[in-house]
Write an enzyme that holds these catalytic residues in place. Structure first.
Site, PDB file in Angstrom:
ATOM      1  CG  ASN A  68     -22.202 -76.190 -30.731  1.00  0.00           C
ATOM      2  OD1 ASN A  68     -23.413 -76.070 -30.580  1.00  0.00           O
ATOM      3  ND2 ASN A  68     -21.675 -77.258 -31.316  1.00  0.00           N
ATOM      4  CG  HIS A  70     -25.863 -82.336 -37.111  1.00  0.00           C
ATOM      5  ND1 HIS A  70     -24.924 -81.629 -37.814  1.00  0.00           N
ATOM      6  CD2 HIS A  70     -25.233 -82.768 -36.001  1.00  0.00           C
ATOM      7  CE1 HIS A  70     -23.779 -81.639 -37.168  1.00  0.00           C
ATOM      8  NE2 HIS A  70     -23.940 -82.335 -36.062  1.00  0.00           N
ATOM      9  CG  HIS A 106     -26.186 -80.132 -28.042  1.00  0.00           C
ATOM     10  ND1 HIS A 106     -24.925 -79.586 -27.960  1.00  0.00           N
ATOM     11  CD2 HIS A 106     -26.395 -80.353 -29.358  1.00  0.00           C
ATOM     12  CE1 HIS A 106     -24.391 -79.484 -29.167  1.00  0.00           C
ATOM     13  NE2 HIS A 106     -25.268 -79.941 -30.032  1.00  0.00           N
ATOM     14  CE1 TYR A 113     -23.905 -80.553 -23.076  1.00  0.00           C
ATOM     15  CE2 TYR A 113     -25.580 -81.937 -24.070  1.00  0.00           C
ATOM     16  CZ  TYR A 113     -24.476 -81.131 -24.197  1.00  0.00           C
ATOM     17  OH  TYR A 113     -23.942 -80.892 -25.428  1.00  0.00           O
TER      18      TYR A 113
END
Length: 488
Positions: free
Chosen positions: A149, A171, A201, A258
């Site tokens: 990341n 994943h 994500h 986010y």
């Protein structure tokens, strides 16, 4: 089959062990070479000992090497896997600590938001060094599999600037599918068919079928709200499902940072998170988890080493993509997964240059993406906000343009919901100064940043966050694990 795989950042001991074990579940891969490389000789020694114990216990002719010289490890490698964390936990703690002074409360901080953007600034120069080595000393046409990341930013940089054949792997999709299978009463996740698409994500289950029957929003909402555990752990995710009409692949804690709506006021955060585990929204939760995991491994290494002396069970192969992709490329056995690649029209309503995560099939001909996917408008709008931040962040990391870096942080959804432009400018100065040793591209900007910080009148606060927990001691972890065993 005999070929070489190099793992960069192999000192991520638990994850490297999982990848290695998965690879050895493929019968054709038991004569390969796995070259481990890391900047920490100590970590390399630990993981090499574990992997050699696995090889010895299973009687395979796999060759394991370990070298702090990265170029030597990459020589002749056909596949390169990266799971690096540049700056380690020391830099990561600043990704959480400094934004908190400006009211920005992150759970993970490794994808976007203030922490994820600075993480990208540390990683991208190193990723480009990897790419240079791959072009120069790896096997011709070598494939780079990035697990590190911030996934989208690292993969974007490797493709656009590193000029290496790169795919990003995660994943989150698999974990989301496991949840959905459970709430719908499936015997196994194999009964579930799904299409997830978006960006890493922030991927969305845009088509979902159980044994061929299409599952709609109302059924999914009802199933989640009826579940005794997920109804509490995934409150924010369920709220987004109700409003957007589709379920997000990402965890409650990740998704919360986010978006601009759920962590903008401290008194609101408790409504949307769950403290039963870090991943559900705890302030700095992944930092605490990572610190405890490192401490536990260092202390309990003899047990980890002893547990490696067991036969490999292919039935327990994990759902991490790497081994399945390599198996498909080398044997032609087709594998379907969700991969991070440059868009180029795969998703019709996202930019061509963005790194998207969407379904694809792998065989001897490579990774073949399913094109023509269109996201629901709200999902596309949410992804676009992050893509714009990612693009600016990547370009800033490559150019060393601190003004562009500040604009990237300013446009981050959660940062913009919480902080003023003056606060953002000072926060970025503070983070760049604190992390200067890992940010060589900003060396020219550090003296001026220090001068601005010395003269600044922007007020900060000493704040641990809305839902912070202390790192547990080894004794506390032992007691908790013992209690769990007794409960089972």
């Amino acid at each position: 089959m005999s070929f070489k795989i190099a793992i960069i950042g192999a000192g991520s001991v638990g994850f490297t062990k999982k990848l290695f074990t998965d690879l050895l579940c493929v019968p054709e891969f038991r004569d390969i070479e796995v070259a481990l490389t890391d900047i920490s000789q100590h970590n390399l020694d630990m993981i090499r000992a574990i992997l050699e114990k696995i090889v010895e216990a299973n009687g395979f002719p796999v060759k394991v090497t370990a070298d702090t010289d990265r170029r030597r490890a990459l020589e002749g490698a056909k596949y390169i896997i990266s799971c690096v964390r540049v700056g380690g936990l020391e830099a990561y703690s600043d990704d959480i600590r400094i934004p908190l002074k400006y009211g920005i409360d992150q759970c993970v901080g490794d994808t976007i938001c203030a922490g994820g953007i600075l993480y990208g600034q540390r990683n991208i120069p190193v990723i480009l060094d990897f790419c240079k080595d791959i072009r120069e000393v790896a096997a011709p046409g070598a494939k780079f599999l990035n697990y590190a990341n911030p996934m989208a930013m690292n993969t974007w940089a490797a493709i656009e600037y590193g000029k290496v054949d790169t795919v990003g792997l995660c994943h989150g999709v698999q974990h989301g599918a496991e949840q959905i299978a459970e709430i719908l009463g499936a015997k196994s996740v194999s009964e579930l068919d799904y299409i997830c698409s978006g960006i890493n994500h922030q991927t969305w289950f845009i088509d979902l079928r159980l044994n061929g029957r299409k599952i709609g929003k109302d059924e999914l909402v009802a199933a989640f709200e009826a579940h005794p555990v997920f109804s509490q752990q995934e409150k924010l995710r369920i709220d987004v499902l109700k409003r957007f009409g589709v379920y997000s692949t990402e965890s409650n804690g990740h998704l919360s940072e986010y978006l601009p709506w759920y962590r903008k006021r401290p008194e609101e955060i408790a409504r949307w998170i769950d403290m039963s585990d870090w991943i559900h929204g705890e302030t700095g939760g992944y930092l605490r988890h990572s610190t405890e995991t490192r401490n536990w491994f260092e202390t309990e290494f003899p047990q980890f080493l002893a547990s490696a002396a067991k036969p490999i069970d292919p039935a327990k192969r994990s759902n991490e993509h790497a081994s399945h992709i390599l198996e498909a490329l080398e044997t032609g056995r087709v594998y379907r997964g969700h991969f991070n690649v440059k868009n180029n029209g795969v998703i019709t309503n996202l930019p061509a240059d963005a790194i998207i995560e969407s379904p694809g099939f792998v065989d001897r001909f490579g990774i073949n993406m399913v094109s023509g996917v269109t996201l629901p408008e709200a999902c596309a709008a949410t992804c676009m906000a992050s893509i714009n931040v990612q693009r600016m962040s990547v370009h800033a990391a490559v150019s060393g343009d601190i003004d562009l870096l500040k604009l990237a942080v300013l446009h981050d959804p959660l940062v913009g919901a919480v902080a003023t432009p003056e606060e953002v400018w000072q926060m970025v100065d503070e983070m760049v100064v604190a992390q200067a040793r890992w940010l060589p591209q900003y060396a020219h900007a550090v003296p001026a940043a220090k001068e601005r910080l010395a003269k600044s009148s922007v007020k900060t606060r000493d704040w641990a966050g809305a839902a912070r927990r202390n790192v547990r001691s080894i004794e506390e972890l032992r007691a908790e694990k013992s209690a769990l065993k007794k409960a089972v």
